[in-house]
Design an enzyme around this catalytic site. Sequence first.
Site, short mmCIF file in Angstrom:
data_model
loop_
_atom_site.label_atom_id
_atom_site.label_comp_id
_atom_site.label_asym_id
_atom_site.label_seq_id
_atom_site.Cartn_x
_atom_site.Cartn_y
_atom_site.Cartn_z
N ASP A 146 38.05 33.85 41.77
CA ASP A 146 38.93 33.14 40.84
C ASP A 146 39.38 34.12 39.76
O ASP A 146 38.85 35.22 39.66
CB ASP A 146 38.27 31.89 40.24
CG ASP A 146 37.06 32.17 39.37
OD1 ASP A 146 36.53 33.30 39.42
OD2 ASP A 146 36.63 31.25 38.66
N HIS B 42 30.49 42.94 47.12
CA HIS B 42 31.45 42.77 46.03
C HIS B 42 31.39 44.00 45.11
O HIS B 42 30.31 44.59 44.92
CB HIS B 42 31.10 41.51 45.24
CG HIS B 42 32.17 41.06 44.32
ND1 HIS B 42 32.32 41.57 43.04
CD2 HIS B 42 33.15 40.14 44.47
CE1 HIS B 42 33.34 40.98 42.45
NE2 HIS B 42 33.87 40.11 43.29
N PHE C 213 41.61 40.71 41.13
CA PHE C 213 41.01 41.93 40.56
C PHE C 213 41.90 42.66 39.57
O PHE C 213 41.46 43.59 38.91
CB PHE C 213 40.59 42.91 41.67
CG PHE C 213 39.50 42.39 42.56
CD1 PHE C 213 38.19 42.34 42.10
CD2 PHE C 213 39.77 41.94 43.84
CE1 PHE C 213 37.17 41.85 42.91
CE2 PHE C 213 38.76 41.45 44.65
CZ PHE C 213 37.46 41.41 44.20
#
Length: 262
Positions: free
Chosen positions: A94, A226, A107
């Site tokens: 999000d 991640h 990002f």
Amino acid sequence: MPTLKGLQADFFQKPGQTDAVEAALGGWNPERWSVAPDWRPTLDHFLNSDAGRDLAQFIAQRVADGATIYPAEPLRALALTPLASVRVVILGQDPYHGPGQAEGLAFSVAPGVARPPSLRNIFKELARDHLQAGVVSAEPSAPANGSLQRWARQGVLLLNTCLTVEQGQPASHANRGWEVLTDSIVRAVLKNTRPVVFMLWGAHAQKMATTVRAAQGRHAVLCANHPSPLSALRPPQPFIGCGHFSQANDFLQKSGESAVDW
């Protein structure tokens, strides 16, 4: 050839400070949000669905309640990257939830805004990958800021699975309907005969891996942890050292596509 230390230093140079604009969503106005024409059927189908109407009601109510919601243009990824131009998909979760950060691309932060830790790690891995692959950038001191618009304009779809968030409250709009739209967006990309690289970073993004692999078409799936500092260096697939940027370009070029100028 420049050293890794020198190259990374260039990547982490602080950009010239500018005043960040606290761009918040003014209300549910999808007719005012620019999208490329070939995304319009996918978007219109969602807006006319139960999920789309429920999301509209939820956001309109939160704005009426005085909530500060980011970003001002939730569909910006669909404006900068037409469906026909998609060559790479990078999935986020999000938007950033700090004032002035989110600009509608996963990002990415608006020019002049300090780079969040995950984005710093993305640039760190890009520098390492370039050096390992012997890539000499045309702009060795790039990037000048944390905006990834230059990627989006080259066919890199920077898509969060949830497209709005409330200030200071990560995941506050999760499971409110956006995921129905973003799933449809990914499926529209998969229907293309054009080869696409899916760069799936973290467990949340990797939920899409099975769908991508099951789709017909010559698509590539690259998975890693991640880029968050909490996971970027951890096993089983550390983000730092993954080499996804050079791997994506190798795949694209072998498929007859031009490389992305990262």
